[in-house]
Structure formats: structure tokens, C-alpha cells
Design an enzyme around this catalytic site. Structure first.
Site, PDB file in Angstrom:
ATOM      1  N   HIS A   1      11.005  -1.887   4.868  1.00 36.93           N
ATOM      2  CA  HIS A   1      10.632  -0.815   5.797  1.00 36.93           C
ATOM      3  C   HIS A   1      11.005  -1.194   7.235  1.00 36.93           C
ATOM      4  O   HIS A   1      10.211  -0.994   8.155  1.00 36.93           O
ATOM      5  CB  HIS A   1       9.137  -0.502   5.719  1.00 36.93           C
ATOM      6  CG  HIS A   1       8.662  -0.073   4.380  1.00 36.93           C
ATOM      7  ND1 HIS A   1       7.895   1.053   4.184  1.00 36.93           N
ATOM      8  CD2 HIS A   1       8.823  -0.612   3.143  1.00 36.93           C
ATOM      9  CE1 HIS A   1       7.611   1.185   2.885  1.00 36.93           C
ATOM     10  NE2 HIS A   1       8.172   0.176   2.253  1.00 36.93           N
TER      11      HIS A   1
ATOM     12  N   TYR B   1       3.496 -10.090   2.793  1.00 34.44           N
ATOM     13  CA  TYR B   1       3.458  -9.581   4.165  1.00 34.44           C
ATOM     14  C   TYR B   1       3.373 -10.738   5.152  1.00 34.44           C
ATOM     15  O   TYR B   1       4.006 -10.732   6.203  1.00 34.44           O
ATOM     16  CB  TYR B   1       2.233  -8.682   4.350  1.00 34.44           C
ATOM     17  CG  TYR B   1       2.401  -7.238   3.951  1.00 34.44           C
ATOM     18  CD1 TYR B   1       2.929  -6.880   2.718  1.00 34.44           C
ATOM     19  CD2 TYR B   1       1.994  -6.228   4.804  1.00 34.44           C
ATOM     20  CE1 TYR B   1       3.053  -5.556   2.357  1.00 34.44           C
ATOM     21  CE2 TYR B   1       2.105  -4.895   4.443  1.00 34.44           C
ATOM     22  CZ  TYR B   1       2.645  -4.559   3.224  1.00 34.44           C
ATOM     23  OH  TYR B   1       2.760  -3.241   2.870  1.00 34.44           O
TER      24      TYR B   1
END
Length: 363
Positions: free
Chosen positions: A73, A340
């Protein structure tokens, strides 16, 4: 909005499973919902010691290396505003943001591709990430996607999907024979593929519905736990027949134009799990009738470039939760959190390699 749909004679035929995978431009990046999917306590997934670092390395291999950007993303835009609770969720969660108050929000819209310079038409999905900061200092961070379910329900299966969609060294493109073979071995992906075949991407970030996909628990002041999934449901809607244009960079421009006319709104709607609904498998939809609770309205008021805005340095880890919200037993949650973190640490060490602000317009 202008109806840009082609005349009937030019409509494209339905996509095959293999074509859908290729069209998503790295479906692995899409379904992980914001790059994260691996590692349990201690940082390892299985006896083969598949680590979060290995997973991020695979993202870089599949998508190319783009120093300073998120590993998934990477093309996005910062937004800011607030969440205004209506008090309806306060009976289910003790989190102060569900009282009838305003809670500041810093968020990010993005495309689930692996290249920050990819065209907006490169992926038919959209994502929304939000950080709510309560008055007591606790935060709720969430990453949501426009898809309703993941293709698969475990980190191991997802890694297999990434391998199936990896570029072939000989061609630089995925081997078209591998995705169908993967899906044949993973029938649980059926609901996702059915959705992907019929899904029409929204013409705007502002009219998209964003889903938690994973399950969580709301915890009341007296300790009662209620399993939920949630949606950010837009107040604005696409005009009938409207579809996403083929322009390279229309989404951010469209967002800016909408915000120039006034704030944008989404309703935060919780779906309460029934007995027997799976909380540990994001590839399975919750079927049948369910009670829903509209908890309030997300109001977005401004936007800034992702390389200079407040969202740049935020890790939208889905397990950063305030008291009153807990993660479920979904294995993808712990995996997302771990990956993450690896992605965050890599890109923040590369901040001096980010392009100049003027180059942001290339996205």
C-alpha cells in the site's frame, strides 16, 4: 459524476481466476490488507522458521524495492479529521471514544499495490487506515480494505499465495499457471474469488465501503466480550453507472476536490457475531441475519501528501488497541502486527532516500 462506462459492445468478458490474480497486481499485497501477515510470539511462524523479515523480503521481491515507502500500500494520501460518537456502542465497549464525544483521527487512503508509482487503475481495491487518539492517550489503529473477506485464513496459506504470484525470473511476470493451481488447492478462497469477479471498483476513495475483515472483541465496562467485525460505510455514493476512470492519478485529485467542497463522512457500523460465527478465519463471511450497531460518524476534513503529512510516520498496526477493544484469535492479526513492524523499521531508516516533495506528484 459523469458516466464513463463503455457502451455494451465494448464491455470486457468475465475474468478468469488467473486473470483476476494478475489484474490485482500482486494479490498477495492486497489480501494482507496493509502488508502485514506473519509471526507469532517470538517472531516465528512454523518449524521452517518463516520470519516477518522473510515475509517482507518476499514483498520486496514481488513488488520491487522502493526505499522510504511502505512495503505494501505504498501509494496513498494522508487525511485528518475526527470521529463523533453517538453513544450507541458504549454499552458494548468501555473505550472512551464510544462515549458521545469527538476523538481526533489521522488516517490514510491507499491502493493495495506494491509500487508507489503504479497507476490508480492498477488495483481495483482501496484501503483506509485510521488512528484514533483518545483523551486518555490510548490509541486505536485500524487498517481496512474494500474487500469483504481474505482469500485464505492462515499466514501459511497466504505465504503460499505470495509465492504463487511471484514474478518468474525468466519473464518478470507471474507464471499464469501457478495461481489457478494454488486456488484449486485452497477452495476456501472461493468467496473471495466470487467477489473479485463481480466487484466494480469505486470511482472515488470517498464513496468506498471499508471493512475490518478480521474479527475483534468489544469489551464492556463489566467485562462482557462481544465479537464484532466493522465497516466504514460512506455517506456519499457513486452515481448510477459511474466507474473508475483509467487515468493514472485520479484518486488523490478526486479526494482533494471533494474535500474542497466540505467534510467527508462515513458511519462506523459494527456487526455483532452470532453464536457459531468464526472469529479465527477471515476467509469466511458471517452469513444470515446479524444485529448491527451504528457507533457514530467519521468526519474527514483535510488531506496532505503522504511524504510530508502526519500519517507518514504512523504504523497502522491493527493490534494497537485501547482498553475496551481486543484482538480475536484470528492468526492473521498477530502476523500482520509483526510484519507491519518490520516494514515500519525498514522504511523509517530509509527516510533520507525519500524523493523530494516535488516528486510526490509522480504518484
Amino acid at each position: 459524476m459523469v458516466d464513463r462506462s463503455p457502451p455494451p459492445s465494448r464491455q470486457k468478458p468475465p475474468l478468469s481466476a488467473a486473470s483476476i490474480v494478475l489484474r490485482l497486481a500482486g494479490i498477495g499485497a492486497v489480501v494482507v490488507a496493509a502488508t502485514g501477515i506473519f509471526a507469532y510470539v517470538g517472531g516465528y511462524l512454523d518449524p521452517q522458521r518463516l520470519t516477518p523479515q522473510t515475509f517482507v523480503n518476499t514483498l520486496e521481491h514481488n513488488n520491487g524495492e522502493h526505499p522510504g515507502y511502505r512495503r505494501n500500500h505504498p501509494k496513498g494520501v494522508c487525511v485528518a479529521g475526527y470521529f463523533e460518537s453517538n453513544g450507541a456502542a458504549a454499552q458494548y465497549s468501555s473505550a472512551p471514544l464510544f462515549d458521545a464525544v469527538r476523538t481526533p483521527v489521522v488516517g490514510r487512503f491507499a491502493l493495495p499495490t506494491g509500487n508507489p508509482y503504479s497507476p490508480d487503475s492498477g488495483a481495483p481495491l482501496r484501503s483506509m487506515a485510521l488512528r484514533f487518539t483518545q483523551g486518555n492517550g490510548q490509541q486505536w489503529r485500524t487498517g481496512m480494505n474494500s474487500m469483504p473477506v481474505f482469500p485464505v485464513g492462515t499466514p501459511e496459506a497466504f505465504y503460499g499465495l505470495m509465492q504463487a504470484t511471484a514474478p518468474d525470473p525468466a519473464t518478470g511476470k507471474p507464471d499464469p499457471s501457478k495461481p489457478p493451481a494454488f486456488f484449486a488447492a485452497h477452495p476456501e478462497a472461493g468467496p473471495f474469488l466470487a467477489w473479485a469477479k463481480s466487484h466494480k471498483p469505486s470511482a472515488s476513495y470517498t464513496t468506498e465501503n471499508y471493512n475490518s475483515v478480521n474479527a475483534f472483541y468489544l469489551v464492556s465496562a463489566d467485562g462482557k466480550r462481544q465479537a464484532v467485525r466493522w465497516n466504514m460505510v460512506p455517506v456519499a455514493q457513486d452515481a448510477p453507472g459511474d466507474q473508475a476512470p483509467e487515468a493514472k492519478d485520479y484518486l488523490e485529485q478526486d479526494l482533494t476536490q471533494h474535500l474542497a467542497k466540505g467534510p467527508l463522512r462515513w458511519n462506523l457500523v459494527f456487526t455483532l457475531a452470532n453464536a457459531g460465527d468464526p472469529t479465527n478465519d477471515a476467509s469466511k463471511a458471517w452469513s444470515g441475519d446479524h444485529k448491527t450497531v451504528n457507533a457514530g460518524t467519521l468526519v474527514l476534513e483535510s488531506t496532505t501528501p503522504q511524504l510530508s503529512g502526519d500519517c507518514r510516520d504512523v504504523n497502522y498496526d491493527p493490534l494497537v488497541l485501547p482498553s475496551g477493544i481486543e484482538g480475536s484469535d484470528d492468526p492473521l492479526l498477530a502476523a500482520r502486527s509483526a510484519v507491519y513492524a518490520v516494514s515500519y523499521h525498514r522504511r523509517t531508516r530509509e527516510v533520507d532516500q525519500l524523493p523530494k516533495t516535488a516528486q510526490e506528484s509522480k504518484q
